[in-house]
Design a protein around this motif. Structure first.
Motif, mmCIF file in Angstrom:
data_model
loop_
_atom_site.group_PDB
_atom_site.id
_atom_site.type_symbol
_atom_site.label_atom_id
_atom_site.label_comp_id
_atom_site.label_asym_id
_atom_site.label_seq_id
_atom_site.Cartn_x
_atom_site.Cartn_y
_atom_site.Cartn_z
ATOM 1 N N CYS A 9 0.827 -1.213 0.000
ATOM 2 C CA CYS A 9 0.000 0.000 0.000
ATOM 3 C C CYS A 9 0.860 1.260 0.000
ATOM 4 C CB CYS A 9 -0.938 -0.010 1.204
ATOM 5 S SG CYS A 9 -2.248 -1.239 1.118
ATOM 6 N N ARG A 10 1.932 1.258 0.769
ATOM 7 C CA ARG A 10 2.864 2.401 0.790
ATOM 8 C C ARG A 10 3.472 2.599 -0.602
ATOM 9 N NH1 ARG A 10 5.068 5.191 4.572
ATOM 10 N NH2 ARG A 10 4.528 3.728 6.236
ATOM 11 N N GLU A 11 3.965 1.510 -1.196
ATOM 12 C CA GLU A 11 4.596 1.597 -2.516
ATOM 13 C C GLU A 11 3.602 2.053 -3.579
ATOM 14 O OE1 GLU A 11 6.221 -2.342 -2.900
ATOM 15 O OE2 GLU A 11 8.095 -1.772 -1.871
ATOM 16 N N PHE A 12 2.351 1.620 -3.459
ATOM 17 C CA PHE A 12 1.325 2.023 -4.425
ATOM 18 C C PHE A 12 1.088 3.528 -4.344
ATOM 19 C CE2 PHE A 12 -3.017 2.475 -6.042
ATOM 20 C CZ PHE A 12 -2.933 1.758 -7.212
ATOM 21 N N PHE A 23 4.063 0.623 -12.411
ATOM 22 C CA PHE A 23 3.826 -0.051 -11.126
ATOM 23 C C PHE A 23 2.343 -0.028 -10.779
ATOM 24 C CE2 PHE A 23 3.309 -0.293 -6.553
ATOM 25 C CZ PHE A 23 4.105 -1.373 -6.222
ATOM 26 N N ILE A 24 1.700 1.103 -10.978
ATOM 27 C CA ILE A 24 0.274 1.232 -10.677
ATOM 28 C C ILE A 24 -0.527 0.233 -11.505
ATOM 29 C CG2 ILE A 24 -1.730 2.767 -10.846
ATOM 30 C CD1 ILE A 24 0.327 5.091 -10.298
ATOM 31 N N LEU A 25 -0.273 0.184 -12.810
ATOM 32 C CA LEU A 25 -1.041 -0.697 -13.691
ATOM 33 C C LEU A 25 -0.767 -2.169 -13.425
ATOM 34 C CD1 LEU A 25 -0.786 1.419 -16.943
ATOM 35 C CD2 LEU A 25 -2.797 1.130 -15.474
ATOM 36 N N GLU A 26 0.449 -2.504 -13.003
ATOM 37 C CA GLU A 26 0.775 -3.893 -12.646
ATOM 38 C C GLU A 26 0.104 -4.305 -11.342
ATOM 39 O OE1 GLU A 26 5.027 -3.986 -12.429
ATOM 40 O OE2 GLU A 26 5.260 -3.665 -14.587
ATOM 41 N N SER A 27 -0.315 -3.334 -10.544
ATOM 42 C CA SER A 27 -0.840 -3.592 -9.209
ATOM 43 C C SER A 27 -2.357 -3.671 -9.139
ATOM 44 C CB SER A 27 -0.369 -2.492 -8.252
ATOM 45 O OG SER A 27 1.039 -2.442 -8.208
#
Length: 119
Positions: A9-12, A23-27
């Motif tokens: 959640c922090r990394e997002f 990263f956002i789209l992979e998540s």
């Protein structure tokens, strides 16, 4: 010590302020739903990709996360964001994002509800 879900959640959230669209789209799941309370809802990964492509990447952001609370497949993250636009204008926001993922371990985000107010 943060759990793996809290770290995710922090990394997002950090990916948003850094403009890390990959990263956002992979998540997120293909059918992700992002409701921005008072603004509207983005439905689906393709619509999210288009929205991310339209974001102004000339702005500078400072993110402060106050809390990350997780339970099961849900999480809440709140904090503040300071924005310095390319024009030099400064704005401050307080936010709370609610996340739901599709599975417990290594899940992807399927739903986001965002509450954002300008300070």
């Amino acid at each position: 010590m943060e759990t793996n879900f809290q770290i995710f959640c922090r990394e997002f959230n950090e990916a948003f302020v850094k403009g890390n669209a990959s990263f956002i789209l992979e998540s997120v799941t293909d059918d992700v739903s992002w409701q921005m309370v008072g603004t509207g809802t983005i439905s689906g990964k393709e619509a999210l990709k288009e929205t991310l492509g339209n974001m102004d990447d000339t702005n500078h952001f400072n993110l402060v996360i106050n809390h990350i609370i997780t339970h099961g497949k849900e999480a809440a993250v709140n904090g503040t964001i300071e924005v310095e636009a390319s024009s030099g204008e400064h704005k401050n926001y307080s936010f709370c994002d609610i996340y739901k993922v599709n599975k417990h371990k290594n899940g992807k985000i399927k739903e986001i509800i965002s509450y954002v107010i300008e300070l």
